[in-house]
Design a protein around this motif. Structure first.
Motif, PDB file in Angstrom:
ATOM      1  N   ARG A   1       0.839  -1.205   0.000  1.00  0.00           N
ATOM      2  CA  ARG A   1       0.000   0.000   0.000  1.00  0.00           C
ATOM      3  C   ARG A   1       0.871   1.252   0.000  1.00  0.00           C
ATOM      4  N   ALA A   2       1.920   1.234   0.817  1.00  0.00           N
ATOM      5  CA  ALA A   2       2.811   2.392   0.891  1.00  0.00           C
ATOM      6  C   ALA A   2       3.543   2.624  -0.423  1.00  0.00           C
ATOM      7  N   ALA A   3       3.746   1.555  -1.189  1.00  0.00           N
ATOM      8  CA  ALA A   3       4.434   1.679  -2.473  1.00  0.00           C
ATOM      9  C   ALA A   3       3.486   2.080  -3.606  1.00  0.00           C
ATOM     10  N   GLY A   4       2.201   2.284  -3.280  1.00  0.00           N
ATOM     11  CA  GLY A   4       1.265   2.766  -4.277  1.00  0.00           C
ATOM     12  C   GLY A   4       0.441   1.708  -4.978  1.00  0.00           C
ATOM     13  N   TYR A   5       0.460   0.481  -4.480  1.00  0.00           N
ATOM     14  CA  TYR A   5      -0.312  -0.593  -5.116  1.00  0.00           C
ATOM     15  C   TYR A   5      -1.726  -0.615  -4.538  1.00  0.00           C
ATOM     16  N   ALA A   6      -2.709  -0.882  -5.410  1.00  0.00           N
ATOM     17  CA  ALA A   6      -4.119  -0.842  -5.007  1.00  0.00           C
ATOM     18  C   ALA A   6      -4.644  -2.197  -4.563  1.00  0.00           C
ATOM     19  N   ARG A   7      -4.013  -3.265  -5.033  1.00  0.00           N
ATOM     20  CA  ARG A   7      -4.461  -4.625  -4.719  1.00  0.00           C
ATOM     21  C   ARG A   7      -3.240  -5.508  -4.508  1.00  0.00           C
ATOM     22  N   ILE A   8      -3.455  -6.620  -3.815  1.00  0.00           N
ATOM     23  CA  ILE A   8      -2.360  -7.575  -3.627  1.00  0.00           C
ATOM     24  C   ILE A   8      -2.872  -8.976  -3.915  1.00  0.00           C
ATOM     25  N   ASN A   9      -2.149  -9.722  -4.723  1.00  0.00           N
ATOM     26  CA  ASN A   9      -2.459 -11.112  -5.041  1.00  0.00           C
ATOM     27  C   ASN A   9      -1.596 -12.035  -4.194  1.00  0.00           C
ATOM     28  N   VAL A  10      -2.055 -13.251  -4.012  1.00  0.00           N
ATOM     29  CA  VAL A  10      -1.230 -14.289  -3.393  1.00  0.00           C
ATOM     30  C   VAL A  10      -1.342 -15.542  -4.252  1.00  0.00           C
ATOM     31  N   ILE A  11      -0.220 -16.166  -4.539  1.00  0.00           N
ATOM     32  CA  ILE A  11      -0.211 -17.403  -5.327  1.00  0.00           C
ATOM     33  C   ILE A  11      -0.435 -18.562  -4.361  1.00  0.00           C
ATOM     34  N   SER A  12      -1.663 -18.661  -3.892  1.00  0.00           N
ATOM     35  CA  SER A  12      -1.990 -19.644  -2.866  1.00  0.00           C
ATOM     36  C   SER A  12      -2.057 -21.050  -3.433  1.00  0.00           C
ATOM     37  N   ALA A  13      -1.712 -22.023  -2.606  1.00  0.00           N
ATOM     38  CA  ALA A  13      -1.913 -23.430  -2.951  1.00  0.00           C
ATOM     39  C   ALA A  13      -3.379 -23.776  -2.693  1.00  0.00           C
ATOM     40  N   VAL A  14      -3.829 -24.873  -3.282  1.00  0.00           N
ATOM     41  CA  VAL A  14      -5.229 -25.269  -3.133  1.00  0.00           C
ATOM     42  C   VAL A  14      -5.602 -25.433  -1.664  1.00  0.00           C
ATOM     43  N   GLY A  15      -4.717 -26.060  -0.904  1.00  0.00           N
ATOM     44  CA  GLY A  15      -5.015 -26.337   0.495  1.00  0.00           C
ATOM     45  C   GLY A  15      -4.893 -25.152   1.423  1.00  0.00           C
ATOM     46  N   THR A  16      -4.433 -23.997   0.900  1.00  0.00           N
ATOM     47  CA  THR A  16      -4.322 -22.796   1.744  1.00  0.00           C
ATOM     48  C   THR A  16      -5.349 -21.736   1.363  1.00  0.00           C
ATOM     49  N   ARG A  17      -6.224 -22.052   0.406  1.00  0.00           N
ATOM     50  CA  ARG A  17      -7.210 -21.049  -0.029  1.00  0.00           C
ATOM     51  C   ARG A  17      -8.066 -20.561   1.128  1.00  0.00           C
ATOM     52  N   GLU A  18      -8.529 -21.489   1.963  1.00  0.00           N
ATOM     53  CA  GLU A  18      -9.406 -21.101   3.069  1.00  0.00           C
ATOM     54  C   GLU A  18      -8.672 -20.212   4.064  1.00  0.00           C
ATOM     55  N   TYR A  19      -7.406 -20.483   4.294  1.00  0.00           N
ATOM     56  CA  TYR A  19      -6.598 -19.654   5.195  1.00  0.00           C
ATOM     57  C   TYR A  19      -6.572 -18.214   4.700  1.00  0.00           C
ATOM     58  N   TYR A  20      -6.333 -18.022   3.399  1.00  0.00           N
ATOM     59  CA  TYR A  20      -6.258 -16.663   2.869  1.00  0.00           C
ATOM     60  C   TYR A  20      -7.632 -15.999   2.809  1.00  0.00           C
ATOM     61  N   ARG A  21      -8.684 -16.774   2.630  1.00  0.00           N
ATOM     62  CA  ARG A  21     -10.028 -16.185   2.700  1.00  0.00           C
ATOM     63  C   ARG A  21     -10.267 -15.578   4.082  1.00  0.00           C
ATOM     64  N   ARG A  22      -9.784 -16.265   5.108  1.00  0.00           N
ATOM     65  CA  ARG A  22      -9.947 -15.740   6.468  1.00  0.00           C
ATOM     66  C   ARG A  22      -9.143 -14.451   6.685  1.00  0.00           C
ATOM     67  N   LEU A  23      -8.121 -14.245   5.844  1.00  0.00           N
ATOM     68  CA  LEU A  23      -7.303 -13.035   5.940  1.00  0.00           C
ATOM     69  C   LEU A  23      -7.813 -11.928   5.027  1.00  0.00           C
ATOM     70  N   GLY A  24      -8.995 -12.115   4.438  1.00  0.00           N
ATOM     71  CA  GLY A  24      -9.592 -11.060   3.631  1.00  0.00           C
ATOM     72  C   GLY A  24      -9.360 -11.168   2.141  1.00  0.00           C
ATOM     73  N   PHE A  25      -8.781 -12.267   1.676  1.00  0.00           N
ATOM     74  CA  PHE A  25      -8.566 -12.467   0.242  1.00  0.00           C
ATOM     75  C   PHE A  25      -9.783 -13.152  -0.368  1.00  0.00           C
ATOM     76  N   HIS A  26     -10.043 -12.876  -1.638  1.00  0.00           N
ATOM     77  CA  HIS A  26     -11.108 -13.565  -2.366  1.00  0.00           C
ATOM     78  C   HIS A  26     -10.525 -14.208  -3.620  1.00  0.00           C
ATOM     79  N   ASP A  27     -11.176 -15.253  -4.105  1.00  0.00           N
ATOM     80  CA  ASP A  27     -10.701 -15.949  -5.302  1.00  0.00           C
ATOM     81  C   ASP A  27     -10.800 -15.007  -6.496  1.00  0.00           C
ATOM     82  N   HIS A  28      -9.709 -14.953  -7.278  1.00  0.00           N
ATOM     83  CA  HIS A  28      -9.648 -14.008  -8.393  1.00  0.00           C
ATOM     84  C   HIS A  28      -8.752 -14.580  -9.482  1.00  0.00           C
ATOM     85  N   GLY A  29      -9.355 -15.205 -10.490  1.00  0.00           N
ATOM     86  CA  GLY A  29      -8.567 -15.760 -11.582  1.00  0.00           C
ATOM     87  C   GLY A  29      -7.615 -16.841 -11.103  1.00  0.00           C
TER      88      GLY A  29
END
Length: 670
Positions: free
Chosen positions: A635-663
């Motif tokens: 955010r401080a570097a001026g980026y509006a969004r952040i992606n994570v290259i999550s593994a299949v088994g970690t998708r739920e973990y990142y959903r709990r951190l506020g991430f949503h499935d996107h492509g």
């Protein structure tokens, strides 16, 4: 055997530590009392014995009075090779079937029983051959072995090695990965009575053994179920799969015509009278048994995505998927397909970034193409695990040191992880001719250790040197290093210099407990040709690393150039799909300007089953805090969004951190 278990339990109840030395004393004392072979009471037989009694003789087990807390300590004491899950994740390596290779490197072995550059004597390769290179069977065998050695198997990293991944047909790639997930989703773990450590088990009170020593991770035999076991110890999926191969004739092929063909063709390949690819074509592509199997070794992307969804809540979840390829096979279309399959890390052979050395060794690639592959991998968010070699044809010790330093400090490369190993001469490789002509000479031990020690010291804090030798048997090596403890020799030389070591593996806390109050979050920034990178690490006052995160901040011009290149190439989808299926449309580029990328999050500590508390770093909320700090930096570097290259088994973990499935990724607004 029961006496040893009860003595260990008594010591643990008294609050005593039972380490390797104390365990060996107990085993030797029991063997002496029983009179016989110490191997009958080896550590690797104790845990299978305990598991068998618990599952098959519950009354006897109840008399031992094992509480849950005591059992946790007992299993930790009996656990075989505890470092295998010290990273917090249990690893399963599988091998793809032999296939023609698009490369022609002079140092690669040409064992026609295996994918190019691998040998049948390597442990993972031996397991693969025993299981007909079937992904389901390989995962089941390895999953069973890990469970029987006392390792938690709820978090799995799958490593797919073998031929260049993109050389295989797309339908085979899709099927192979689908079956990896299916085996984990089916919980294809054999019962304790199928444990090879229980074969030839000594009678109580004796130390006599029947039969040969079993090997770890051997294929699960599908003979009749044991009358003593309440259920069939072999998973139904394993029985069905092996029967299918039997129906194809592959079991018979290995015993008869396949063995005869290997005996006839391997000498021709070794002599240069036939190529590896020609022999592979005759063995695995022309044989009716393998053709019959290939007819059903295919799947659609819908099949794969179904298994991926199952895995999100499965008992054994995939928290990392690694595939092996070559730099010249790295294209946007190939990476999009690999990512859609769930991959998070790419292993690729670089070997050198000296153009003369690449040419001399038949690599058939330019340093510019290697650099381009690094840019693409970073923009797609993959972790980069590169292979790099010392003592190649034409190299010298001093040139090797310069070559490696360029690799780990030059902006065009900067790998996240390195397999750093010396070239070794295998009889089936084309390097043999150069050796016999005196054109290639292996380094002396002193020279080799000196090169590798210098390389370790040159490795930056964001890079991990994962290993220093291949799993080649010393019997297969004609010339070159044969010492399995090469890394110890290198670390001893490094220690003698008194210089600090920054690379990750040297600093890992591994199984040690950690006090979060003592940890400091440090950021190591560095620049590549396509991104600005931030390596966030939790470190102790002594500099040991308890966890880290890789944050990538892609340059806008690099992101736009990627989109233009994809558009110019005429591909708007994720690459090839299986026959008869329709690919869902995806954006022209998998990422857009203004999007940061989390490429890896890793917190250390021995793997603990999901839902259970642990005391290592991975159970202190350090991963979540790393993610939040990465979001702040982006955010401080001026980026509006952040992606994570999550593994299949970690998708739920990142959903709990506020991430949503996107492509191809999961995304969070900043």
């Amino acid at each position: 055997m029961e006496d040893i278990i009860l003595q260990i339990v008594a010591a643990l109840r008294r609050g005593e530590e039972v380490g390797e030395r104390e365990l060996v004393k107990l085993i030797h004392a029991q063997a002496k009392r029983a009179g016989g072979d110490k191997r009958a009471f080896a550590k690797r037989r104790l845990l299978p014995f305990y598991q068998r009694v618990k599952h098959e003789d519950p009354e006897r087990w109840a008399r031992w009075g094992i509480t849950p807390e005591l059992e946790e300590r007992l299993v930790a004491t009996l656990r075989i090779k505890p470092r295998r899950s010290a990273s917090g994740v249990a690893t399963i390596t599988v091998i793809t079937k032999p296939w023609p290779c698009s490369g022609s490197c002079i140092f690669c072995p040409n064992d026609i029983r295996m994918p190019k550059s691998y040998l049948a004597d390597e442990p993972a390769c031996a397991r693969a051959e025993q299981n007909y290179f079937d992904p389901y069977l390989q995962v089941s065998a390895r999953l069973t072995a890990l469970a029987q050695m006392g390792h938690a198997t709820d978090k799995i990293e799958l490593i797919v090695l073998g031929g260049t991944w993109s050389d295989y047909p797309a339908e085979y790639q899709t099927w192979f990965v689908t079956e990896l997930f299916r085996a984990l989703n089916d919980d294809a773990v054999a019962g304790v009575t199928a444990n090879p450590m229980l074969r030839g088990f000594p009678a109580e009170g004796t130390a006599s053994m029947a039969g040969a020593e079993p090997t770890e991770g051997a294929a699960l035999e599908d003979g009749p179920a044991s009358a003593a076991a309440p259920v069939d110890p072999i998973p139904a999926g394993v029985r069905a799969r092996r029967e299918r191969y039997r129906a194809c004739g592959i079991e018979r092929w290995y015993a008869e015509e396949g063995a005869a063909q290997v005996d006839a063709l391997q000498p021709l390949v070794d002599a240069g009278e036939q190529t590896y690819n020609q022999a592979i074509g005759r063995l695995f592509r022309a044989a009716p048994a393998w053709r019959d199997a290939a007819a059903w070794q295919r799947a659609t992307m819908d099949d794969l995505e179904h298994e991926q969804r199952r895995n999100e809540s499965a008992r054994h979840r995939v928290v990392g998927l690694v595939v092996e390829t070559r730099p010249d096979a790295i294209t946007p279309a190939a990476l999009a397909l690999i990512r859609r399959m769930g991959a998070t890390k790419i292993q690729m052979g670089v070997q050198s970034v000296n153009q003369k050395i690449l040419k001399a060794n038949g690599r058939g690639i330019t340093t510019a193409r290697i650099a381009r592959s690094f840019d693409l991998l970073r923009l797609f968010g993959f972790k980069i695990h590169a292979h790099f070699m010392a003592n190649l044809l034409g190299a010298t010790p001093e040139a090797d040191k310069r070559d490696y330093r360029s690799f780990v400090t030059g902006r065009a490369y900067l790998p996240d992880e390195v397999k750093l190993y010396p070239c070794a001469l295998i009889g089936s490789s084309r390097l043999r001719e150069r050796y016999e002509a005196g054109e290639w000479v292996p380094y002396t031990e002193d020279e080799l250790v000196g090169v590798l020690a210098a390389d370790v010291l040159a490795t930056p804090a964001f890079c991990r040197v994962s290993r220093m030798i291949r799993d080649f048997s010393s019997l297969d090596i004609m010339a070159g290093n044969k010492k399995p403890n090469l890394r110890q020799l290198v670390e001893r030389r490094v220690a003698e210099t008194g210089e600090p070591v920054h690379e990750i593996r040297y600093r890992e806390i591994a199984l040690d407990a950690v006090d979060p109050a003592e940890l400091e979050l440090k950021v190591v920034p560095y620049e590549t040709t396509a991104t600005s990178e931030c390596f966030l690490q939790w470190v102790t006052p002594a500099g040991r690393i308890a966890g880290f995160l890789r944050l990538s901040l892609p340059r806008e011009d690099a992101v736009r150039a990627l989109g233009d290149a994809i558009a110019a190439g005429g591909t708007s989808g994720p690459g090839p799909t299986a026959p008869g299926e329709t690919s869902d449309p995806v954006p022209t580029s998998p990422i857009a300007p203004g999007e940061a990328m989390i490429r890896e999050v890793h917190v250390y500590g021995s793997a603990v089953p999901v839902g259970e508390e642990g005391h290592a770093a991975q159970h202190q909320g350090l991963g979540r805090r790393l993610v939040e700090r990465a979001c702040e930096l982006a955010r401080a570097a001026g980026y509006a969004r952040i992606n994570v290259i999550s593994a299949v088994g970690t998708r739920e973990y990142y959903r709990r951190l506020g991430f949503h499935d996107h492509g191809l990724y999961q995304q969070r607004e900043l």
